[in-house]
Scaffold this motif. Structure first.
Motif, mmCIF file in Angstrom:
data_model
loop_
_atom_site.group_PDB
_atom_site.id
_atom_site.type_symbol
_atom_site.label_atom_id
_atom_site.label_comp_id
_atom_site.label_asym_id
_atom_site.label_seq_id
_atom_site.Cartn_x
_atom_site.Cartn_y
_atom_site.Cartn_z
ATOM 1 N N PRO A 20 0.240 -6.437 18.922
ATOM 2 C CA PRO A 20 1.563 -6.897 19.353
ATOM 3 C C PRO A 20 2.291 -5.853 20.188
ATOM 4 C CG PRO A 20 1.608 -6.255 17.037
ATOM 5 C CD PRO A 20 0.175 -6.183 17.471
ATOM 6 N N ALA A 21 3.116 -6.346 21.121
ATOM 7 C CA ALA A 21 3.934 -5.464 21.954
ATOM 8 C C ALA A 21 5.220 -6.200 22.304
ATOM 9 C CB ALA A 21 3.190 -5.065 23.226
ATOM 10 N N GLY A 22 6.322 -5.463 22.414
ATOM 11 C CA GLY A 22 7.582 -6.093 22.770
ATOM 12 C C GLY A 22 8.771 -5.324 22.256
ATOM 13 N N GLU A 23 9.916 -6.029 22.130
ATOM 14 C CA GLU A 23 11.174 -5.368 21.804
ATOM 15 C C GLU A 23 11.492 -5.341 20.313
ATOM 16 O OE1 GLU A 23 11.412 -8.356 23.797
ATOM 17 O OE2 GLU A 23 10.818 -7.267 25.598
ATOM 18 N N LEU A 24 10.733 -6.045 19.488
ATOM 19 C CA LEU A 24 10.998 -6.057 18.055
ATOM 20 C C LEU A 24 10.283 -4.897 17.367
ATOM 21 C CD1 LEU A 24 10.694 -9.878 17.298
ATOM 22 C CD2 LEU A 24 12.785 -8.514 17.348
ATOM 23 N N ALA A 25 10.959 -4.282 16.405
ATOM 24 C CA ALA A 25 10.379 -3.150 15.676
ATOM 25 C C ALA A 25 9.201 -3.627 14.838
ATOM 26 C CB ALA A 25 11.442 -2.512 14.787
ATOM 27 N N THR A 26 8.022 -3.060 15.097
ATOM 28 C CA THR A 26 6.794 -3.490 14.431
ATOM 29 C C THR A 26 6.052 -2.287 13.872
ATOM 30 O OG1 THR A 26 6.614 -5.293 16.027
ATOM 31 C CG2 THR A 26 4.682 -4.833 14.698
ATOM 32 N N ARG A 27 5.555 -2.433 12.658
ATOM 33 C CA ARG A 27 4.783 -1.378 12.009
ATOM 34 C C ARG A 27 3.473 -1.959 11.491
ATOM 35 N NH1 ARG A 27 8.409 0.733 14.134
ATOM 36 N NH2 ARG A 27 9.932 2.255 13.359
ATOM 37 N N THR A 28 2.433 -1.141 11.522
ATOM 38 C CA THR A 28 1.193 -1.545 10.869
ATOM 39 C C THR A 28 1.440 -1.610 9.369
ATOM 40 O OG1 THR A 28 -0.146 -0.508 12.586
ATOM 41 C CG2 THR A 28 -1.226 -0.955 10.488
ATOM 42 N N LEU A 29 0.960 -2.662 8.740
ATOM 43 C CA LEU A 29 1.149 -2.844 7.302
ATOM 44 C C LEU A 29 -0.023 -2.178 6.585
ATOM 45 C CD1 LEU A 29 3.200 -4.389 5.480
ATOM 46 C CD2 LEU A 29 1.576 -6.276 5.457
ATOM 47 N N PRO A 30 0.204 -1.041 5.909
ATOM 48 C CA PRO A 30 -0.905 -0.356 5.234
ATOM 49 C C PRO A 30 -1.540 -1.261 4.182
ATOM 50 C CG PRO A 30 1.061 1.034 5.319
ATOM 51 C CD PRO A 30 1.486 -0.347 5.717
ATOM 52 N N LEU A 31 -2.862 -1.229 4.111
ATOM 53 C CA LEU A 31 -3.558 -2.110 3.177
ATOM 54 C C LEU A 31 -4.894 -1.488 2.800
ATOM 55 C CD1 LEU A 31 -3.508 -4.896 1.772
ATOM 56 C CD2 LEU A 31 -4.706 -5.800 3.767
ATOM 57 N N ALA A 32 -5.108 -1.301 1.508
ATOM 58 C CA ALA A 32 -6.378 -0.789 1.000
ATOM 59 C C ALA A 32 -6.930 -1.808 0.011
ATOM 60 C CB ALA A 32 -6.183 0.565 0.329
ATOM 61 N N VAL A 33 -7.994 -2.499 0.400
ATOM 62 C CA VAL A 33 -8.589 -3.530 -0.447
ATOM 63 C C VAL A 33 -9.782 -2.932 -1.184
ATOM 64 C CG1 VAL A 33 -9.636 -5.819 -0.506
ATOM 65 C CG2 VAL A 33 -7.875 -5.297 1.194
ATOM 66 N N PRO A 34 -9.772 -2.945 -2.519
ATOM 67 C CA PRO A 34 -10.894 -2.378 -3.278
ATOM 68 C C PRO A 34 -12.196 -3.129 -2.995
ATOM 69 C CG PRO A 34 -8.976 -2.738 -4.684
ATOM 70 C CD PRO A 34 -8.703 -3.441 -3.391
ATOM 71 N N PRO A 35 -13.334 -2.470 -3.132
ATOM 72 C CA PRO A 35 -14.625 -3.148 -2.947
ATOM 73 C C PRO A 35 -14.754 -4.350 -3.881
ATOM 74 C CG PRO A 35 -14.926 -0.769 -3.063
ATOM 75 C CD PRO A 35 -13.495 -1.028 -3.432
ATOM 76 N N GLY A 36 -15.207 -5.452 -3.336
ATOM 77 C CA GLY A 36 -15.396 -6.657 -4.129
ATOM 78 C C GLY A 36 -14.152 -7.495 -4.313
ATOM 79 N N ALA A 37 -13.001 -6.994 -3.847
ATOM 80 C CA ALA A 37 -11.751 -7.739 -3.990
ATOM 81 C C ALA A 37 -11.476 -8.557 -2.735
ATOM 82 C CB ALA A 37 -10.591 -6.784 -4.257
ATOM 83 N N MET A 38 -10.739 -9.643 -2.893
ATOM 84 C CA MET A 38 -10.403 -10.515 -1.772
ATOM 85 C C MET A 38 -9.191 -9.953 -1.035
ATOM 86 S SD MET A 38 -10.946 -14.183 -3.741
ATOM 87 C CE MET A 38 -10.913 -15.196 -2.260
ATOM 88 N N SER A 39 -9.256 -9.973 0.294
ATOM 89 C CA SER A 39 -8.185 -9.433 1.124
ATOM 90 C C SER A 39 -7.051 -10.442 1.270
ATOM 91 C CB SER A 39 -8.727 -9.072 2.507
ATOM 92 O OG SER A 39 -7.668 -8.777 3.401
ATOM 93 N N PRO A 40 -5.794 -9.971 1.316
ATOM 94 C CA PRO A 40 -4.672 -10.888 1.526
ATOM 95 C C PRO A 40 -4.495 -11.307 2.985
ATOM 96 C CG PRO A 40 -3.856 -8.658 1.322
ATOM 97 C CD PRO A 40 -5.344 -8.596 1.057
ATOM 98 N N LEU A 41 -5.361 -10.830 3.872
ATOM 99 C CA LEU A 41 -5.266 -11.238 5.262
ATOM 100 C C LEU A 41 -5.890 -12.617 5.462
ATOM 101 C CD1 LEU A 41 -6.102 -7.942 7.186
ATOM 102 C CD2 LEU A 41 -3.919 -8.758 6.297
ATOM 103 N N LEU A 42 -5.360 -13.343 6.411
ATOM 104 C CA LEU A 42 -5.889 -14.608 6.918
ATOM 105 C C LEU A 42 -5.597 -15.823 6.047
ATOM 106 C CD1 LEU A 42 -9.396 -13.412 8.199
ATOM 107 C CD2 LEU A 42 -7.199 -13.330 9.359
#
Length: 229
Positions: A20-42
């Motif tokens: 993403p790029a533009g005028e709104l303040a944006t930060r990468t959302l830190p995320l550490a998914v343990p092995p074998g665990a389901m990711s909250p992405l998507l």
């Protein structure tokens, strides 16, 4: 979930939107998914609790006890914690999603209409009238007959192939500030439809992009801090 829509077998999936790029303040959302665990992405489900101070959670693979549907292997729960930068996700015990006062946010309760960011082109406005999400396309289109069905063996169907750029714009209407992501298409009939990967939380003035953007094919999470009206 974030979909790569393909109309015939053997077609490469949508490349996904870039950073993403533009005028709104944006930060990468830190995320550490343990092995074998389901990711909250998507494909995460948004939960909310009104017991005490309202709080938001993401659940992946959580069961539905009242329907006797068990949790999936690797199911996870994540609490959204606002911070000075924007917000971060903390993994919590899955049991928190089944605690009193906790409930999934239904389609009717979602601040964004279900059709937001679902179509190849189009726009929508949040239910509170403060956020607009629009998808536009510039490029070439060509018609072709392709094999239908999952394996391409169910007869020929009409399809449209695209070579160009789709732009996903998220605009905060009171301030006029916007954020844009672009998806490059190269003679393909597939594209990304990230409607359930965009979460708008008006009480916190936050927008979460949960895998909307990709870098080298890897889905990323971002947090957008909206300005005060």
């Amino acid at each position: 979930m974030l979909l790569a829509v393909a109309l015939a077998a053997g077609v490469a999936q949508g490349a996904g939107f870039g950073l993403p790029a533009g005028e709104l303040a944006t930060r990468t959302l830190p995320l550490a998914v343990p092995p074998g665990a389901m990711s909250p992405l998507l494909s995460a489900v948004l939960y909310r609790t009104d017991a005490g101070a309202p709080a938001h959670y993401l659940g992946v693979g959580a069961g539905i006890p009242r329907l006797q549907i068990p949790d999936s292997p690797g199911a996870t729960a994540w609490k959204l914690v606002p911070d000075a930068d924007c917000a971060h996700l903390e993994q919590v015990p899955l049991a928190e999603l089944h605690s009193p006062g906790m409930h999934p946010v239904t389609v009717q309760q979602d601040p964004l209409p279900m059709a937001c960011a679902a179509a190849f082109e189009g726009s929508c406005t949040s239910r509170d009238g403060r956020l607009r999400i629009a998808t536009t396309y510039e490029g070439q289109r060509r018609k072709a007959r392709v094999g239908g069905g999952f394996f391409g063996t169910e007869g020929l169907i009409d399809s449209t192939f695209f070579t160009g750029t789709r732009t996903l714009a998220i605009e905060h209407l009171p301030s006029g500030r916007a954020l844009r992501l672009q998806e490059r298409l190269a003679d393909t009939n597939s594209y990304s439809a990230p409607q359930t990967a965009i979460r708008y939380l008006p009480e916190l003035r936050l927008v979460l992009l949960l895998g909307v953007a990709r870098e080298r094919g890897v889905p990323l999470a971002h947090c957008i801090a909206l300005p005060a009206d």
